[in-house]
Design a protein around this motif. Structure first.
Motif, PDB file in Angstrom:
ATOM      1  N   ASN A  94      14.781 -46.041   2.477  1.00 16.60           N
ATOM      2  CA  ASN A  94      13.477 -46.426   1.712  1.00 16.60           C
ATOM      3  C   ASN A  94      13.413 -46.566   0.376  1.00 16.60           C
ATOM      4  N   GLY A  95      12.284 -47.100   0.018  1.00 17.52           N
ATOM      5  CA  GLY A  95      12.122 -47.608  -1.502  1.00 17.52           C
ATOM      6  C   GLY A  95      13.282 -48.767  -1.518  1.00 17.52           C
ATOM      7  N   ILE A  96      14.121 -48.501  -2.878  1.00 21.10           N
ATOM      8  CA  ILE A  96      15.010 -49.427  -3.098  1.00 21.10           C
ATOM      9  C   ILE A  96      16.412 -49.139  -2.802  1.00 21.10           C
ATOM     10  N   ALA A  97      16.547 -48.169  -1.760  1.00 28.69           N
ATOM     11  CA  ALA A  97      17.797 -47.997  -1.441  1.00 28.69           C
ATOM     12  C   ALA A  97      18.682 -49.147  -0.504  1.00 28.69           C
ATOM     13  N   THR A  98      19.699 -49.316  -0.919  1.00 29.11           N
ATOM     14  CA  THR A  98      20.769 -50.154  -0.054  1.00 29.11           C
ATOM     15  C   THR A  98      21.855 -49.204   0.544  1.00 29.11           C
ATOM     16  N   ALA A  99      22.616 -49.865   1.240  1.00 24.02           N
ATOM     17  CA  ALA A  99      23.909 -49.248   1.876  1.00 24.02           C
ATOM     18  C   ALA A  99      24.964 -50.230   2.193  1.00 24.02           C
ATOM     19  N   THR A 100      26.227 -49.768   1.999  1.00 25.39           N
ATOM     20  CA  THR A 100      27.231 -50.147   2.894  1.00 25.39           C
ATOM     21  C   THR A 100      27.831 -49.196   3.722  1.00 25.39           C
ATOM     22  N   SER A 101      28.885 -49.127   4.358  1.00 27.79           N
ATOM     23  CA  SER A 101      29.308 -48.176   5.017  1.00 27.79           C
ATOM     24  C   SER A 101      29.638 -46.654   4.416  1.00 27.79           C
ATOM     25  N   ASN A 102      30.146 -46.828   3.332  1.00 22.63           N
ATOM     26  CA  ASN A 102      30.677 -45.718   2.692  1.00 22.63           C
ATOM     27  C   ASN A 102      29.856 -45.696   1.247  1.00 22.63           C
ATOM     28  N   ASP A 103      29.071 -46.381   1.116  1.00 21.00           N
ATOM     29  CA  ASP A 103      28.310 -46.243  -0.403  1.00 21.00           C
ATOM     30  C   ASP A 103      26.815 -46.348  -0.321  1.00 21.00           C
ATOM     31  N   LEU A 104      26.168 -45.448  -0.906  1.00 21.21           N
ATOM     32  CA  LEU A 104      24.669 -45.523  -0.811  1.00 21.21           C
ATOM     33  C   LEU A 104      24.401 -45.772  -2.179  1.00 21.21           C
ATOM     34  N   PHE A 114      29.316 -38.580  -5.928  1.00 20.04           N
ATOM     35  CA  PHE A 114      28.281 -39.640  -6.764  1.00 20.04           C
ATOM     36  C   PHE A 114      28.478 -39.943  -8.253  1.00 20.04           C
ATOM     37  N   THR A 115      28.049 -40.898  -8.779  1.00 21.70           N
ATOM     38  CA  THR A 115      28.038 -41.564  -9.927  1.00 21.70           C
ATOM     39  C   THR A 115      26.801 -41.782 -10.533  1.00 21.70           C
ATOM     40  N   LEU A 116      26.330 -41.614 -11.553  1.00 23.95           N
ATOM     41  CA  LEU A 116      25.173 -42.137 -12.363  1.00 23.95           C
ATOM     42  C   LEU A 116      25.733 -42.979 -13.589  1.00 23.95           C
ATOM     43  N   ALA A 119      12.253 -44.545 -17.696  1.00 24.89           N
ATOM     44  CA  ALA A 119      12.591 -45.587 -18.719  1.00 24.89           C
ATOM     45  C   ALA A 119      14.014 -45.823 -18.892  1.00 24.89           C
ATOM     46  N   GLY A 120      14.816 -44.903 -18.464  1.00 27.26           N
ATOM     47  CA  GLY A 120      16.197 -44.985 -18.752  1.00 27.26           C
ATOM     48  C   GLY A 120      16.917 -45.677 -17.243  1.00 27.26           C
ATOM     49  N   TYR A 121      17.385 -46.743 -17.361  1.00 24.06           N
ATOM     50  CA  TYR A 121      17.793 -47.429 -16.314  1.00 24.06           C
ATOM     51  C   TYR A 121      19.142 -46.802 -15.782  1.00 24.06           C
ATOM     52  N   ALA A 122      19.172 -46.902 -14.514  1.00 27.55           N
ATOM     53  CA  ALA A 122      20.612 -46.254 -13.911  1.00 27.55           C
ATOM     54  C   ALA A 122      21.092 -46.901 -12.618  1.00 27.55           C
ATOM     55  N   PHE A 123      22.434 -46.996 -12.394  1.00 24.46           N
ATOM     56  CA  PHE A 123      23.079 -47.092 -10.989  1.00 24.46           C
ATOM     57  C   PHE A 123      23.146 -45.763 -10.600  1.00 24.46           C
ATOM     58  N   GLN A 124      22.994 -45.526  -9.410  1.00 28.91           N
ATOM     59  CA  GLN A 124      22.874 -44.285  -8.681  1.00 28.91           C
ATOM     60  C   GLN A 124      23.552 -44.497  -7.393  1.00 28.91           C
ATOM     61  N   ASP A 125      24.791 -43.973  -7.390  1.00 29.31           N
ATOM     62  CA  ASP A 125      25.630 -44.165  -6.266  1.00 29.31           C
ATOM     63  C   ASP A 125      26.279 -42.911  -5.540  1.00 29.31           C
ATOM     64  N   VAL A 126      26.113 -42.872  -4.096  1.00 30.38           N
ATOM     65  CA  VAL A 126      26.451 -41.806  -3.580  1.00 30.38           C
ATOM     66  C   VAL A 126      27.660 -42.456  -2.503  1.00 30.38           C
ATOM     67  N   HIS A 127      29.063 -41.868  -2.664  1.00 29.22           N
ATOM     68  CA  HIS A 127      29.995 -42.239  -1.869  1.00 29.22           C
ATOM     69  C   HIS A 127      30.581 -41.265  -0.853  1.00 29.22           C
TER      70      HIS A 127
END
Length: 257
Positions: free
Chosen positions: A35-45, A75-77, A213-221
């Protein structure tokens, strides 16, 4: 008679255990509702794509709220160095969420500091927030802003892209977790008594995220999830009752034949 009874009971036990999932393999993120802007590969959200003002969520199919489970993920932010606003540190964070919101698998809360969970109802979750909050909390009913209980500071997520490893469990009506920043060595642990059955007969497990306002890449692995059903579902009870009926009928035939 004993052989029939034994065979029947073994069959019933087989039906019960067939209804209880075995230990799960790692979760394939592409099987989730995004939902929203979420995208995924098999082991990365990916819950934040390096732009601001976003909200995202991702959920699996529902499980019984009487279930117990264990889980782990990392995860990483990561701040976007090309933020046109020149705002630092990155924002805003993610959650692991257990929910029975009316939106179901499509539930999506507010962005920014709401990290995709604020505004949602019937839930309990663990939020990991960066920006100036820099803490983790267990929250309920989407209230990620309530840091009066179960809050931890000094988690050092402000300007980092550190890997954070999380383990969690729900058993005996208690949600507990441990999270370690693998770069700094900081570890936090917490638990909260909470009965998932109070949310309804089933719940959705997944993640939410949000940027401001602070842009980020947020990944769950590398999410791993093991679910054990604590109480048989109605279909299982029906099979058990049918099985006991068959055993009784067999015994009667043997006794009065």
């Amino acid at each position: 008679m004993r052989s029939y009874l034994t065979t029947g009971l073994i069959g019933i036990v087989g039906l019960v255990f067939a209804a209880v999932p075995a230990a799960a393999a790692p979760v394939d993120f592409t099987t989730m509702q995004l939902n929203g802007i979420a995208t995924a590969t098999s082991n990365d959200l990916n819950l934040g794509n390096g732009v601001g003002g976003t909200s995202s969520s991702a959920f699996l199919a529902p499980i019984s709220s009487s279930s117990s489970f264990t889980s782990s993920f990392n995860f990483t932010l990561t701040a976007n160095p090309n933020n046109p606003n020149g705002v630092s540190p990155q924002a805003d964070g993610i959650t692991f969420l257990i929910q029975a919101d009316p939106g179901g698998a499509t539930a999506l809360g507010g962005g920014g500091g709401g990290v995709g969970a604020s505004g949602l109802s019937n839930n309990i979750g663990i939020s990991f927030r960066s920006w100036d909050n820099n803490h983790s909390i267990i929250f309920t009913n989407g209230n990620v802003f309530d840091t009066s209980v179960h809050a931890f500071g000094n988690f050092n997520l402000g300007d980092q892209d550190d890997v954070v490893f999380v383990t969690l469990s729900y058993a005996g009506n208690v949600l507990s977790y441990s999270a370690t920043n693998m770069s700094t060595g900081v570890t936090i642990n917490d638990s909260l008594a909470f009965n998932l059955a109070g949310l309804g007969p089933s719940v959705y497990l997944g993640f939410t995220g949000g940027t401001g306002a602070g842009y980020a890449f947020q990944d769950v692995h590398d999410w791993e999830l093991n679910v054990v059903n604590g109480v048989p579902e109605p279909a299982t009870w029906a099979l058990m009752i049918m099985g006991f009926g068959l055993v009784g009928a067999t015994m009667r035939r043997r006794l009065y034949a």
